[in-house]
Motif scaffolding. Structure first.
Motif, short mmCIF file in Angstrom:
data_model
loop_
_atom_site.label_atom_id
_atom_site.label_comp_id
_atom_site.label_asym_id
_atom_site.label_seq_id
_atom_site.Cartn_x
_atom_site.Cartn_y
_atom_site.Cartn_z
N THR A 253 11.78 5.29 9.28
CA THR A 253 11.42 6.55 8.63
C THR A 253 11.57 6.45 7.12
N VAL A 254 12.72 5.95 6.69
CA VAL A 254 12.96 5.80 5.24
C VAL A 254 11.96 4.81 4.64
N GLU A 255 11.70 3.73 5.36
CA GLU A 255 10.75 2.74 4.86
C GLU A 255 9.35 3.33 4.73
N ALA A 256 8.93 4.14 5.71
CA ALA A 256 7.61 4.76 5.64
C ALA A 256 7.52 5.74 4.47
N ILE A 257 8.57 6.52 4.25
CA ILE A 257 8.58 7.50 3.16
C ILE A 257 8.50 6.79 1.80
N THR A 258 9.33 5.79 1.61
CA THR A 258 9.35 5.11 0.31
C THR A 258 8.08 4.30 0.07
N SER A 259 7.59 3.63 1.12
CA SER A 259 6.37 2.84 0.93
C SER A 259 5.15 3.76 0.74
N GLY A 260 5.14 4.91 1.44
CA GLY A 260 4.05 5.86 1.24
C GLY A 260 4.01 6.39 -0.17
N PHE A 261 5.18 6.71 -0.71
CA PHE A 261 5.25 7.18 -2.09
C PHE A 261 4.78 6.09 -3.05
N GLY A 262 5.29 4.88 -2.83
CA GLY A 262 4.94 3.78 -3.72
C GLY A 262 3.47 3.43 -3.67
N ASP A 263 2.88 3.47 -2.48
CA ASP A 263 1.45 3.13 -2.35
C ASP A 263 0.58 4.10 -3.12
N ILE A 264 0.90 5.40 -3.01
CA ILE A 264 0.12 6.40 -3.74
C ILE A 264 0.29 6.24 -5.25
N MET A 265 1.53 6.02 -5.69
CA MET A 265 1.76 5.83 -7.12
C MET A 265 1.03 4.62 -7.65
N ALA A 266 0.97 3.56 -6.84
CA ALA A 266 0.25 2.36 -7.26
C ALA A 266 -1.24 2.65 -7.44
N GLU A 267 -1.77 3.54 -6.61
CA GLU A 267 -3.20 3.83 -6.68
C GLU A 267 -3.56 4.83 -7.77
N ILE A 268 -2.74 5.88 -7.93
CA ILE A 268 -3.17 6.97 -8.84
C ILE A 268 -2.18 7.30 -9.94
N GLY A 269 -1.01 6.67 -9.95
CA GLY A 269 0.00 7.04 -10.94
C GLY A 269 -0.52 6.96 -12.36
N LEU A 270 -1.07 5.81 -12.74
CA LEU A 270 -1.58 5.65 -14.10
C LEU A 270 -2.80 6.53 -14.34
N LEU A 271 -3.61 6.72 -13.30
CA LEU A 271 -4.81 7.56 -13.47
C LEU A 271 -4.44 8.99 -13.81
N VAL A 272 -3.47 9.55 -13.08
CA VAL A 272 -3.02 10.91 -13.36
C VAL A 272 -2.45 10.99 -14.78
N ALA A 273 -1.59 10.04 -15.13
CA ALA A 273 -0.96 10.06 -16.45
C ALA A 273 -2.01 9.97 -17.56
N PHE A 274 -2.94 9.02 -17.44
CA PHE A 274 -3.97 8.86 -18.47
C PHE A 274 -4.83 10.11 -18.57
N GLY A 275 -5.21 10.69 -17.43
CA GLY A 275 -6.04 11.89 -17.45
C GLY A 275 -5.35 13.06 -18.12
N VAL A 276 -4.08 13.28 -17.79
CA VAL A 276 -3.34 14.39 -18.39
C VAL A 276 -3.17 14.18 -19.90
N LEU A 277 -2.93 12.94 -20.31
CA LEU A 277 -2.75 12.65 -21.73
C LEU A 277 -4.05 12.87 -22.51
N ILE A 278 -5.18 12.46 -21.92
CA ILE A 278 -6.47 12.75 -22.57
C ILE A 278 -6.66 14.25 -22.75
#
Length: 455
Positions: A50-75
């Motif tokens: 359960t803990v592994e799924a939660i942490t990996s799920g969070f990390g996978d999403i951040m890997a895909e969109i983390g920088l995109l969200v940050a760059f978009g908000v900064l623009i």
């Protein structure tokens, strides 16, 4: 564990998330993580998995969109201080005239301005819409409020880099360029048709200014309060030299064109390492941010740009966390095997799965009152279902986005900001915002179902 038990525990987890947010006022991030923990343990995954799924799920999403969200908000933060929105609305009014300004403003907001944080975009564009409303006659407030509500909310879920669109694309593993192209195919007719339908209804006796609009002094007081709620600088912008309007938006437009080019290159199977690099969403939005900062430095100064970026970083934190915990729930649901179970009940050669997606997202939105949370939660629930059904994941993502628009109501911050900024009563806002966005939610399924015939 039996299939029935997994279904029951999933329903309990979702219900618990809703109750924690609505009844006990838990932060959505905490509620989603708690719901994920419960589901993992109740479904028999055990503590470690359960803990592994939660942490990996969070990390996978951040890997895909983390920088995109940050760059978009900064623009968006830099464009805000460059007064890009105000100037764009002025230009639209000159070009299309008052009669067509509701459609023009809504389409512009929903397609080009989604890098700007929603509350900031609303607090800036609301007074502009209110100023334009008298030019439209007796129903001006109703028409502008409806256009603003539909444009803002549709953009979140259908248009890259809208927060909901990024999350939906990531959770369902849809290439961002693909989501951008099909999102535009859906959102442009949806916004256009929805505003036209609402205008017809509002101007045929449904809108009654004497009860649906606040008296002028009260409206002005409410507007002032709404501006204060957005911070002392909600409408203020530094006095700057006027940059050419096209120059302000050129970096962002170039980013979106690069992303779309990458999607088209994939369709025609054209491979070029330089084009692939430049059209990757992270690189494209990074180039857009760099270009926007250069424009800001020229017309605002370096220190003002740094302040804009600082505000943008503060705004992006909550958005990143919320999107990340959506990945937590999706990962636990996938591990629990819900996709295989639900896949037995639906056939890919019918429209039923897409209607199910819409209904689930709509029900979650009615319960929770947040477009983003309902879209993320429903996508997380149904992400494991996509490969089982054989449906194109972009269709499921778009249907979840459409359903999450249904019935924006009194628990939504957008509802109250629209009421205050446009000088409406609660009754009036239920018509322009709740009914207007709900119409868009239903209308959007037309292009989505049409796409399902060819994808």
């Amino acid at each position: 564990m039996s299939d029935t038990a997994i279904l029951i525990n999933t329903a309990v987890a979702v219900a618990a998330i809703v109750v924690l947010i609505v009844r006990f006022k838990f932060n959505p991030v905490i509620a989603l993580v708690l719901g994920s923990c419960y589901l993992g343990l109740a479904a028999g995954l055990g503590v470690e998995k359960t803990v592994e799924a939660i942490t990996s799920g969070f990390g996978d999403i951040m890997a895909e969109i983390g920088l995109l969200v940050a760059f978009g908000v900064l623009i968006g933060a830099v464009l805000r201080d460059l007064r890009a929105i105000e100037r764009l609305v002025d230009a639209l009014l000159r070009v299309v005239g008052p009669k067509r300004i509701p459609h023009a403003m809504a389409l512009t907001i929903t397609t080009f301005l989604q890098s700007i944080y929603l509350d900031v975009l609303l607090v800036i564009s609301g007074p502009l819409a209110k100023a334009v409303a008298p030019k439209l006659g007796r129903y001006g407030t109703a028409r502008m409020a409806t256009a603003l509500a539909i444009g803002l909310e549709c953009g979140i879920v259908f248009t890259v880099p809208g927060v909901g669109a990024l999350a939906l694309a990531a959770l369902l593993h849809v290439p961002l360029g693909t989501y951008l192209l099909y999102g535009l195919i859906v959102v442009i007719p949806t916004v256009t048709i929805s505003i036209s339908l609402m205008t017809f209804a509002l101007t045929r006796g449904w809108w009654k200014p004497e009860v649906d609009e606040l008296p002028q002094p009260a409206a002005e007081t409410a507007l002032a309060a709404a501006v204060r709620s957005g911070g002392p600088d909600a409408l203020a912008a530094p006095k700057t030299r006027q940059a050419p309007l096209l120059l302000l938006f050129t970096p962002l437009l170039v980013s979106l064109v690069l992303i779309a080019t990458g999607a088209l290159a994939d369709v025609v199977e054209w491979k070029n390492p330089v084009a692939s690099f430049l059209s990757s969403p992270v690189v494209a939005l990074m180039l857009g941010l760099i270009g926007t900062c250069f424009v800001g430095r020229k017309y605002l100064g370096q220190s003002a740009v740094e302040e804009s970026l600082g505000r943008g970083l503060r705004d992006s934190g909550p958005i990143l966390l919320l999107n990340g915990v959506g990945g937590c729930l999706a990962a636990v649901i996938s591990q629990a095997g819900l996709g295989d179970i639900l896949g037995e009940y639906f056939s890919a050669n019918t429209w039923a799965p897409l209607l199910l997606v819409w209904f689930m997202a709509a029900a979650l939105h009615v319960a929770v009152g947040s477009v983003t949370i309902s879209a993320i939660t429903s996508a997380g629930l149904l992400a494991p279902l996509a490969p089982v059904l054989g449906l194109n994941p972009v269709l499921i993502a778009l249907a979840a986005g459409a359903g999450s628009l249904f019935m924006v109501h009194l628990t939504s911050n957008t509802f109250w900001l629209l009421q205050s900024l446009l000088g409406q009563t609660t009754r009036g806002t239920l018509k322009t915002c709740s009914a207007g966005v709900s119409v868009a939610s239903v209308v959007a399924m037309g292009p989505i179902l049409a796409l399902s015939l060819v994808l």
